[in-house]
Motif scaffolding. Structure first.
Motif, PDB file in Angstrom:
ATOM      1  N   GLY A  31      19.965  60.633  72.108  1.00 18.44           N
ATOM      2  CA  GLY A  31      19.573  59.740  73.187  1.00 18.44           C
ATOM      3  C   GLY A  31      20.562  58.611  73.457  1.00 18.44           C
ATOM      4  N   ARG A  32      21.844  58.919  73.409  1.00 18.60           N
ATOM      5  CA  ARG A  32      22.871  57.910  73.635  1.00 18.60           C
ATOM      6  C   ARG A  32      23.976  58.510  74.479  1.00 18.60           C
ATOM      7  NH1 ARG A  32      27.033  59.583  70.670  1.00 18.60           N
ATOM      8  NH2 ARG A  32      26.626  60.793  68.813  1.00 18.60           N
ATOM      9  N   SER A  33      24.892  57.673  74.926  1.00 18.37           N
ATOM     10  CA  SER A  33      26.029  58.187  75.690  1.00 18.37           C
ATOM     11  C   SER A  33      27.126  58.640  74.727  1.00 18.37           C
ATOM     12  CB  SER A  33      26.558  57.131  76.654  1.00 18.37           C
ATOM     13  OG  SER A  33      26.971  55.997  75.941  1.00 18.37           O
ATOM     14  N   LYS A  34      27.932  59.567  75.217  1.00 15.94           N
ATOM     15  CA  LYS A  34      29.037  60.094  74.419  1.00 15.94           C
ATOM     16  C   LYS A  34      30.091  59.010  74.207  1.00 15.94           C
ATOM     17  CE  LYS A  34      32.601  63.587  74.414  1.00 15.94           C
ATOM     18  NZ  LYS A  34      33.244  64.693  75.038  1.00 15.94           N
ATOM     19  N   GLN A  35      30.624  58.911  72.986  1.00 18.16           N
ATOM     20  CA  GLN A  35      31.682  57.961  72.647  1.00 18.16           C
ATOM     21  C   GLN A  35      33.030  58.614  72.938  1.00 18.16           C
ATOM     22  OE1 GLN A  35      31.106  54.780  71.243  1.00 18.16           O
ATOM     23  NE2 GLN A  35      29.015  55.259  71.836  1.00 18.16           N
ATOM     24  N   GLN A  36      33.846  57.946  73.761  1.00 21.17           N
ATOM     25  CA  GLN A  36      35.158  58.482  74.088  1.00 21.17           C
ATOM     26  C   GLN A  36      36.222  57.419  73.861  1.00 21.17           C
ATOM     27  OE1 GLN A  36      34.100  59.710  78.169  1.00 21.17           O
ATOM     28  NE2 GLN A  36      34.738  61.754  77.538  1.00 21.17           N
ATOM     29  N   LEU A  37      37.427  57.896  73.599  1.00 22.97           N
ATOM     30  CA  LEU A  37      38.557  56.987  73.428  1.00 22.97           C
ATOM     31  C   LEU A  37      38.954  56.397  74.773  1.00 22.97           C
ATOM     32  CD1 LEU A  37      40.941  58.936  71.047  1.00 22.97           C
ATOM     33  CD2 LEU A  37      39.865  56.758  70.588  1.00 22.97           C
ATOM     34  N   CYS A  38      39.129  55.096  74.816  1.00 27.54           N
ATOM     35  CA  CYS A  38      39.682  54.469  76.021  1.00 27.54           C
ATOM     36  C   CYS A  38      41.125  54.072  75.740  1.00 27.54           C
ATOM     37  CB  CYS A  38      38.842  53.273  76.460  1.00 27.54           C
ATOM     38  SG  CYS A  38      38.735  51.992  75.227  1.00 27.54           S
ATOM     39  N   HIS A  39      41.549  54.216  74.521  1.00 31.44           N
ATOM     40  CA  HIS A  39      42.925  53.980  74.115  1.00 31.44           C
ATOM     41  C   HIS A  39      43.291  55.069  73.125  1.00 31.44           C
ATOM     42  CE1 HIS A  39      41.121  52.390  70.465  1.00 31.44           C
ATOM     43  NE2 HIS A  39      40.406  51.579  71.221  1.00 31.44           N
ATOM     44  N   GLY A  40      44.536  55.158  72.744  1.00 31.27           N
ATOM     45  CA  GLY A  40      44.977  56.222  71.856  1.00 31.27           C
ATOM     46  C   GLY A  40      44.422  56.121  70.445  1.00 31.27           C
ATOM     47  N   LYS A  41      44.467  57.229  69.760  1.00 31.58           N
ATOM     48  CA  LYS A  41      44.013  57.273  68.369  1.00 31.58           C
ATOM     49  C   LYS A  41      44.839  56.341  67.494  1.00 31.58           C
ATOM     50  CE  LYS A  41      42.148  61.908  68.614  1.00 31.58           C
ATOM     51  NZ  LYS A  41      42.155  63.282  68.107  1.00 31.58           N
ATOM     52  N   ASN A  42      46.057  56.075  67.901  1.00 24.99           N
ATOM     53  CA  ASN A  42      46.914  55.187  67.127  1.00 24.99           C
ATOM     54  C   ASN A  42      46.245  53.828  66.909  1.00 24.99           C
ATOM     55  OD1 ASN A  42      49.457  54.564  65.832  1.00 24.99           O
ATOM     56  ND2 ASN A  42      49.799  53.194  67.559  1.00 24.99           N
ATOM     57  N   GLN A  43      45.547  53.314  67.914  1.00 26.17           N
ATOM     58  CA  GLN A  43      44.883  52.014  67.779  1.00 26.17           C
ATOM     59  C   GLN A  43      43.829  52.050  66.671  1.00 26.17           C
ATOM     60  OE1 GLN A  43      45.828  49.180  69.187  1.00 26.17           O
ATOM     61  NE2 GLN A  43      44.297  48.135  67.969  1.00 26.17           N
ATOM     62  N   ILE A  44      43.129  53.154  66.560  1.00 24.30           N
ATOM     63  CA  ILE A  44      42.132  53.296  65.489  1.00 24.30           C
ATOM     64  C   ILE A  44      42.850  53.365  64.139  1.00 24.30           C
ATOM     65  CG2 ILE A  44      40.351  54.782  64.488  1.00 24.30           C
ATOM     66  CD1 ILE A  44      39.523  55.485  67.355  1.00 24.30           C
ATOM     67  N   TYR A  45      43.958  54.097  64.073  1.00 23.56           N
ATOM     68  CA  TYR A  45      44.723  54.174  62.827  1.00 23.56           C
ATOM     69  C   TYR A  45      45.223  52.792  62.403  1.00 23.56           C
ATOM     70  CZ  TYR A  45      44.876  59.241  63.745  1.00 23.56           C
ATOM     71  OH  TYR A  45      44.559  60.543  63.988  1.00 23.56           O
ATOM     72  N   VAL A  46      45.622  51.972  63.371  1.00 24.54           N
ATOM     73  CA  VAL A  46      46.089  50.613  63.076  1.00 24.54           C
ATOM     74  C   VAL A  46      44.941  49.779  62.510  1.00 24.54           C
ATOM     75  CG1 VAL A  46      46.905  48.458  64.130  1.00 24.54           C
ATOM     76  CG2 VAL A  46      48.004  50.626  64.719  1.00 24.54           C
ATOM     77  N   GLU A  47      43.755  49.880  63.100  1.00 24.71           N
ATOM     78  CA  GLU A  47      42.599  49.142  62.578  1.00 24.71           C
ATOM     79  C   GLU A  47      42.252  49.589  61.166  1.00 24.71           C
ATOM     80  OE1 GLU A  47      41.174  46.451  63.958  1.00 24.71           O
ATOM     81  OE2 GLU A  47      42.773  46.677  65.426  1.00 24.71           O
ATOM     82  N   MET A  48      42.348  50.886  60.921  1.00 22.90           N
ATOM     83  CA  MET A  48      42.102  51.405  59.575  1.00 22.90           C
ATOM     84  C   MET A  48      43.131  50.858  58.595  1.00 22.90           C
ATOM     85  SD  MET A  48      41.301  55.348  60.534  1.00 22.90           S
ATOM     86  CE  MET A  48      41.301  55.876  58.850  1.00 22.90           C
ATOM     87  N   ALA A  49      44.389  50.842  59.017  1.00 18.18           N
ATOM     88  CA  ALA A  49      45.462  50.351  58.142  1.00 18.18           C
ATOM     89  C   ALA A  49      45.203  48.909  57.738  1.00 18.18           C
ATOM     90  CB  ALA A  49      46.810  50.475  58.851  1.00 18.18           C
ATOM     91  N   LYS A  50      44.767  48.085  58.688  1.00 16.90           N
ATOM     92  CA  LYS A  50      44.453  46.690  58.354  1.00 16.90           C
ATOM     93  C   LYS A  50      43.391  46.639  57.262  1.00 16.90           C
ATOM     94  CE  LYS A  50      45.075  44.861  62.995  1.00 16.90           C
ATOM     95  NZ  LYS A  50      44.335  44.227  64.103  1.00 16.90           N
TER      96      LYS A  50
END
Length: 150
Positions: A31-50
């Motif tokens: 019962g929710r909307s689909k989650q999609q990237l609005c920016h590249g996966k690299n940004q998520i990798y950077v957040e993980m690295a932090k």
């Protein structure tokens, strides 16, 4: 560091769904909307690295993660590749019995529970990864540094 990576994913559900390709079917069922990237996966990798390297035992990594976490993005990507490869290798032991089944379903059968116990002795992150990848066998971690706003 793998433990930090897995912990990060469990505490960042939205990014996890975006990175591992949230499905329309799952979104509808929940019962929710689909989650999609609005920016590249690299940004998520950077957040993980932090999150991972700011708590590293070496001051050099801590400092680098604070000043320029992007240098770790390819390492995060490689780590996910290695985890995916090891996860798939372990799944061979389950064969067709494990296809599409949840961890709980697999643990409910004696034969599959014994196989899972064997897998987890060698690869302790299998259960976490199975929760992410058992319905997404074609996960692609390729990332682009292109600006989505272009």
């Amino acid at each position: 560091r793998t433990d930090h990576l897995i912990e990060w994913y469990w505490t960042h559900e939205s990014e996890h769904k975006k990175l591992f390709s949230d499905s329309m079917q799952d979104a509808r069922e929940e019962g929710r909307s689909k989650q999609q990237l609005c920016h590249g996966k690299n940004q998520i990798y950077v957040e993980m690295a932090k999150a991972i390297f700011l708590h590293n035992e070496t001051e050099e990594f801590q400092s680098l993660a604070q000043v320029n976490p992007g240098v770790f993005a390819s390492s995060i990507c490689s780590c996910l590749d290695v985890l995916k490869s090891k996860y798939q290798k372990q799944n061979v032991l389950l064969g067709q019995m494990g296809a599409g089944c949840t961890y709980e379903e697999l643990m409910s059968g004696e034969r599959t529970r014994n196989i899972i116990d064997t897998i987890q002795k060698e690869f302790p992150w299998w259960a976490d990864l199975h929760g992410w990848w058992h319905t997404n066998p074609t996960y692609n971690n390729t990332w682009s540094s292109a600006d989505s706003g272009q």
